[in-house]
Design a protein around this motif. Structure first.
Motif, mmCIF file in Angstrom:
data_model
loop_
_atom_site.group_PDB
_atom_site.id
_atom_site.type_symbol
_atom_site.label_atom_id
_atom_site.label_comp_id
_atom_site.label_asym_id
_atom_site.label_seq_id
_atom_site.Cartn_x
_atom_site.Cartn_y
_atom_site.Cartn_z
ATOM 1 N N SER A 111 11.088 -0.845 -44.279
ATOM 2 C CA SER A 111 11.594 -2.215 -44.325
ATOM 3 C C SER A 111 13.120 -2.212 -44.356
ATOM 4 O O SER A 111 13.761 -1.211 -44.703
ATOM 5 C CB SER A 111 11.061 -2.943 -45.559
ATOM 6 N N HIS A 157 3.700 -10.371 -42.233
ATOM 7 C CA HIS A 157 4.139 -9.064 -41.738
ATOM 8 C C HIS A 157 5.660 -9.024 -41.609
ATOM 9 O O HIS A 157 6.308 -8.041 -41.996
ATOM 10 C CB HIS A 157 3.481 -8.765 -40.395
ATOM 11 N N SER A 199 10.192 -5.747 -48.352
ATOM 12 C CA SER A 199 9.294 -4.947 -49.181
ATOM 13 C C SER A 199 9.988 -3.691 -49.691
ATOM 14 O O SER A 199 10.655 -2.989 -48.941
ATOM 15 C CB SER A 199 8.055 -4.535 -48.370
ATOM 16 N N ASP A 217 7.380 -0.637 -48.500
ATOM 17 C CA ASP A 217 7.408 -0.196 -47.111
ATOM 18 C C ASP A 217 8.718 0.560 -46.893
ATOM 19 O O ASP A 217 9.796 -0.032 -46.892
ATOM 20 C CB ASP A 217 7.319 -1.408 -46.179
ATOM 21 N N ASN A 262 7.275 -8.674 -45.062
ATOM 22 C CA ASN A 262 7.178 -7.302 -45.557
ATOM 23 C C ASN A 262 8.173 -6.379 -44.868
ATOM 24 O O ASN A 262 8.768 -5.506 -45.513
ATOM 25 C CB ASN A 262 5.753 -6.778 -45.365
ATOM 26 N N LYS A 263 8.358 -6.540 -43.563
ATOM 27 C CA LYS A 263 9.293 -5.678 -42.829
ATOM 28 C C LYS A 263 10.732 -5.961 -43.219
ATOM 29 O O LYS A 263 11.614 -5.118 -43.029
ATOM 30 C CB LYS A 263 9.123 -5.854 -41.322
#
Length: 355
Positions: A81, A68, A75, A78, A71-72
């Motif tokens: 992000s 997670h 990504s 997202d 990804n933050k």
């Protein structure tokens, strides 16, 4: 370069079964704990031989927390992000990023420069232009025009981004407001490394971690043997099952593969366009190399190197690897385009000797 949120969609790599590797079935296998799921637009898998603090639930929880955070940070799918916010920003002032993100970019720049730009994390505008990125473009089978390619290329280049690191801070800066960074080239490898770091912190001595085609191993499998990874036979690309072209004994190293034959766009004239984009031309590669596998100390590094060597093509890749004592395995189409040839660097030989 690669297309979506860290997906390479390249050669399938998997742990070979004991039947293939010749493991001793007389010895009772040790217990394993598994965790797998979706991440970064692809799949991850963790195999722990023995115990893990908190058991299955603990492994699932800790792995999700690690992925997670990645990804933050990086990504491109997202929109919230750190990387997505940087890409949307039109400012050329220093932009605050995390220390981890800075480490990924610095390593990517280092490898990219050593490969003379063949690995280029700023190639996002070209990836998007050809329809392989998060910004999907429907061209009805028509490739981009030369003008479109040249416009996108004007917004690429490793020399157009800069990283500054302080004691407790890190910043990323773009020279051009339209610079767009795509870390799909290295994201899978980075994810595998961070999961491996998690297991190391928890005292796990024997494990295999994979994020799509990027793999980290340590110790031995549940039968006390070296982990063995399979490189897929590309002639089997349309079959339901997947055949092995060669087994690779990782010996505690990372391994990843870049390839061109599974993820492509079909043009109107029947020509296919690979998702591997050559930053120097702005076009998909057209040589006969279909895959490059790299073995090395970290999955982030192998993930960055394999793409650049895939861009260069087999002959140049082998020359580069032999000059630097890098372990690589190359699969190319033969001269008649009706089969495949395999070649490997001198340093690769030790990883092909499996017990």
């Amino acid at each position: 370069m690669k297309n979506n949120n860290f997906i390479k969609n390249v050669l399938f790599t998997a742990v070979l079964s004991a039947a293939v590797t010749g493991c001793d079935f007389a010895s009772a296998p040790k217990d394993e704990i598994h965790s797998d799921g979706k991440t970064m637009g692809t799949f991850f898998s963790i195999t722990v031989v023995g115990d893990y603090p908190g058991g299955q639930k603990g492994l699932d929880r800790d792995a999700e927390e690690v992925l997670h955070k990645i990804n933050k940070d990086i990504s491109t799918f997202d929109k919230d992000s750190v990387l997505s916010k940087f890409n949307r920003s039109k400012s050329t002032e220093p932009f605050p990023i995390t220390q981890d993100m800075a480490d990924v970019i610095i390593e990517s720049l280092r490898v990219g420069n050593d490969l003379n730009g063949a690995t280029d994390i700023t190639v996002g505008p070209l990836v998007n232009l050809w329809g392989f990125g998060p910004k999907k473009v429907n061209r009805d089978g028509n490739p981009p025009t030369l003008e479109e390619i040249n416009l996108a290329k004007a917004n690429t280049g490793l020399d157009k981004i800069h990283v500054t690191i302080g004691k407790d801070s890190a910043y990323l800066q773009k020279d051009n407001p339209d610079i767009y960074i795509d870390l799909a080239t290295v994201g899978e490898g980075y994810g595998a490394d961070k999961l491996a770091e998690l297991l190391d912190r928890k005292g796990v001595q024997n494990y295999m971690v994979s994020v799509a085609g990027a793999i980290r191993t340590k110790g031995v499998n549940n039968r006390g043997k070296d982990w063995v990874i399979a490189i897929e036979d590309p002639s089997n690309e349309h079959a339901v099952g997947r055949n092995v072209i060669v087994p690779v004994c990782t010996k505690g190293q990372a391994i990843s593969t870049a390839g061109s034959y599974r993820n492509y766009i079909a043009g109107k004239d029947g020509k296919t366009f690979s998702h591997i984009i050559d930053p120097s031309t702005g076009r998909p590669v057209e040589h006969g190399t279909v895959s490059v596998t790299v073995v090395g100390p970290s999955a982030l590094w192998t993930d960055a190197v394999d793409t650049g060597l895939m861009v260069k093509g087999g002959e140049a890749a082998l020359k580069y690897a032999n000059e630097r004592n890098i372990a690589i395995y190359v699969v190319t189409r033969n001269a008649n385009d009706d089969g495949f040839e395999t070649h490997y660097s001198r340093a690769m030989h030790r990883y092909l000797e499996c017990e």
